[in-house]
Design a protein around this motif. Structure first.
Motif, PDB file in Angstrom:
ATOM      1  N   UNK A 147      55.034 -25.716 -11.440  1.00 16.20           N
ATOM      2  CA  UNK A 147      55.218 -26.978 -10.714  1.00 16.20           C
ATOM      3  C   UNK A 147      56.614 -27.495 -11.008  1.00 16.20           C
ATOM      4  N   UNK A 148      57.336 -27.910  -9.954  1.00 22.36           N
ATOM      5  CA  UNK A 148      58.674 -28.476 -10.142  1.00 22.36           C
ATOM      6  C   UNK A 148      58.769 -29.777  -9.355  1.00 22.36           C
ATOM      7  N   UNK A 189      57.733 -22.222  -0.957  1.00 20.06           N
ATOM      8  CA  UNK A 189      56.802 -22.863  -1.895  1.00 20.06           C
ATOM      9  C   UNK A 189      55.377 -22.680  -1.342  1.00 20.06           C
ATOM     10  N   UNK A 190      54.425 -22.422  -2.227  1.00 20.59           N
ATOM     11  CA  UNK A 190      53.045 -22.237  -1.780  1.00 20.59           C
ATOM     12  C   UNK A 190      52.396 -23.558  -1.421  1.00 20.59           C
ATOM     13  N   UNK A 191      52.818 -24.621  -2.075  1.00 23.69           N
ATOM     14  CA  UNK A 191      52.287 -25.952  -1.767  1.00 23.69           C
ATOM     15  C   UNK A 191      53.363 -26.971  -2.085  1.00 23.69           C
ATOM     16  N   UNK A 201      49.058 -37.252  -9.887  1.00 15.62           N
ATOM     17  CA  UNK A 201      47.950 -36.521 -10.518  1.00 15.62           C
ATOM     18  C   UNK A 201      46.994 -35.943  -9.461  1.00 15.62           C
ATOM     19  N   UNK A 202      46.672 -36.755  -8.470  1.00 17.65           N
ATOM     20  CA  UNK A 202      45.722 -36.304  -7.444  1.00 17.65           C
ATOM     21  C   UNK A 202      46.345 -35.221  -6.565  1.00 17.65           C
ATOM     22  N   UNK A 203      47.602 -35.436  -6.165  1.00 18.80           N
ATOM     23  CA  UNK A 203      48.254 -34.446  -5.291  1.00 18.80           C
ATOM     24  C   UNK A 203      48.435 -33.122  -6.018  1.00 18.80           C
ATOM     25  N   UNK A 207      46.928 -29.419  -5.149  1.00 18.96           N
ATOM     26  CA  UNK A 207      47.861 -28.310  -4.878  1.00 18.96           C
ATOM     27  C   UNK A 207      47.682 -27.158  -5.857  1.00 18.96           C
ATOM     28  N   UNK A 208      47.203 -27.471  -7.062  1.00 14.53           N
ATOM     29  CA  UNK A 208      47.013 -26.433  -8.093  1.00 14.53           C
ATOM     30  C   UNK A 208      45.691 -26.692  -8.799  1.00 14.53           C
ATOM     31  N   UNK A 209      44.573 -26.409  -8.105  1.00 17.70           N
ATOM     32  CA  UNK A 209      43.249 -26.764  -8.660  1.00 17.70           C
ATOM     33  C   UNK A 209      42.943 -26.073  -9.984  1.00 17.70           C
TER      34      UNK A 209
END
Ligand code: NDP
Length: 329
Positions: A147-148, A189-191, A201-203, A207-209
Motif C-alpha cells: 500500500x502506498x 495499480x490493482x486498486x 481504514x475502510x477504503x 481494497x486489501x481485504x
C-alpha cells in the motif's frame, strides 16, 4: 537574473506573501566556479520544513535570501577544469535563473539520454527515494501486498509501479481526486481509492481485504493509522514522509493504534534518500531499462517561469500535481 527569496516564515499553510521575487545582476565566476543558467528546478514537500526556523536534517532557509533546491541548468561560464559552456549540470541552487556554483557541487548529466527534468524526478532523487524506500527499507518481496499513499505523486506513482515490476501480488494506492485514482489504475495499480471518499481504514480494508505486507508512507496521520491496522504480522512500513502534518501547528491526532506494532511484530522504519546513494548505479540501470522498454511511466506537472515557482510549490502542497512537480525557467 531573477530569484525567489524567503520574505517571512509561514505559520501553518504558506502563502504567496512568504516569498519575494528579487532581481539581481547575473553573477560572474571566480576560479573553480561555474555560472549556470537554470533550465528546470524542483519543488519538493521537504522545502516546507525548511521554511521553519527549526533544527532538522537540512538547515532552514534564511530570511531575505534565495531559497535553494534541486535544479538542472546549462553552464554559461566556466572557470573550472572539466566543465565548458553548453554542459548540462545537476546541482542544488534552484529558485533562481542564474546560479553561481563551485564546480564540486555540480554533476554533469546527459540531456540526450533523458529530458532534463527526469534528472530531478524519475532518474533523480524522487526515483531513488521510491526505489530504495520500497526495496531496501520496506524490504518488499515478490508475492507481497503493498500500500502506498500520495500514490499519484512523484514518489508514490513510482513506488506502485516498481512494486508491480518486482512481482508484488497486489498494489493499492490512495490519492486525493477521482482523476488521480483513474490514473493509478492506468499505471497498473490493482486498486486505488480517493481518501476523501471514506475513512482510509475502510477504503483500505475494501481494497486489501487480506491485509498488507508493506506500507510506503508519504502522508502519515490517518493513513499511517489505517496501515498499522492493515499490516499483517511481521509487516513493514517505510516511513518516507508525513505530508498531512507539514502545515499543522498542533501535533497529529493519529496514529492512535501504535501499540499494535508489538503484537504484530511490525517494523516502522524512517529513512532519508541520501543514506541510500550506494544503490544509485543499480537504480539508474534498472530504472532506465524500464523506461526504455515502456514498462514504467512518469507523469510531470510543469509550471513555467521563476515568478510562478512559489505558486508551483503551494500547488504541490495542495495536491495540484500529477507526478513530479517541476518549474521550467
Ligand atoms: P508528491 O509529488 O507526492 O506531491 C505531494 C502530494 O501529497 C500532493 O500531490 C498531494 O496529493 C499529497 N498530499 C498533500 N496533502 C495531503 C494530505 N493532507 N493527505 C494526503 N495526501 C496529501 O511529492 P513527492 O513525491 O516529492 O514526495 C512525497 C513524499 O515523500 C512527501 O511526504 C515527501 O516529504 C517525501 N519525501 C521523502 C524523502 C526522504 O528522503 N525521506 C525524499 C523525497 C520525498 P493528493 O492530491 O493525493 O492529496
Amino acid at each position: 537574473n531573477r530569484e525567489i527569496h524567503l520574505a517571512s516564515r509561514p505559520q501553518g499553510w504558506p502563502t504567496a506573501e512568504n516569498f519575494r521575487l528579487v532581481t539581481t545582476d547575473v553573477p560572474t565566476a571566480a576560479d573553480g566556479q561555474l555560472v549556470v543558467r537554470n533550465l528546470v528546478m524542483s519543488v519538493d514537500p521537504y522545502m516546507r520544513g525548511r521554511m521553519n526556523d527549526v533544527k532538522s536534517y537540512v538547515p532552514p532557509f534564511r530570511l531575505d535570501a534565495p531559497l535553494d533546491g534541486g535544479a538542472v541548468g546549462e553552464v554559461v561560464e566556466s572557470r573550472a577544469d572539466g566543465f565548458a559552456p553548453g554542459d548540462v549540470v545537476l546541482h542544488g541552487l534552484g529558485w533562481r535563473e542564474y546560479a553561481l556554483l563551485d564546480a564540486k557541487a555540480a554533476r554533469k548529466v546527459d540531456p540526450t539520454l533523458a529530458p532534463v527534468g527526469a534528472y530531478l524526478g524519475v532518474l533523480g532523487l524522487t526515483g531513488l527515494t521510491a526505489y530504495a524506500g520500497l526495496l531496501e527499507v520496506g524490504g518488499m518481496r515478490a508475492g507481497e501486498t503493498v500500500f502506498v499513499s500520495a500514490a499519484a505523486g512523484s514518489v508514490g506513482s513510482l513506488v506502485g509501479q516498481i512494486a508491480k515490476l518486482k512481482g508484488a501480488a497486489r498494489v493499492v494506492g490512495s490519492a486525493g481526486s477521482p482523476a488521480k485514482v483513474e490514473r493509478l489504475r492506468e499505471l497498473g495499480f490493482d486498486a486505488a481509492f480517493d481518501y476523501h471518499d471514506a475513512p482510509v481504514r475502510d477504503s483500505l480494508r475494501a481494497a486489501a481485504p487480506d491485509g498488507i505486507d508493506v506500507y510506503f508512507d508519504n502522508v502519515g496521520g490517518d493513513h499511517l493509522e489505517a496501515a498499522i491496522g492493515a499490516l499483517r504480522p511481521h509487516g513493514r512500513a517505510a516511513i518516507c514522509g508525513m505530508i498531512a502534518q507539514y502545515n499543522d501547528s498542533e501535533p497529529p491526532a493519529a496514529p492512535r493504534n501504535l501499540a499494535l506494532v508489538i503484537g504484530k511484530q511490525l517494523t516502522l522504519r524512517g529513512f532519508l534518500v541520501n543514506s541510500h546513494n550506494h544503490l544509485r548505479d543499480q537504480f539508474v540501470t534498472e530504472m532506465s531499462g524500464w523506461l526504455r522498454d515502456g514498462r514504467l511511466h512518469h507523469d510531470e506537472t510543469v509550471v513555467d517561469g521563476i515568478e510562478n515557482a512559489p505558486e508551483a510549490f503551494l500547488g504541490l502542497l495542495r495536491g495540484q500535481n500529477l507526478g513530479k512537480m517541476l518549474v521550467r525557467l
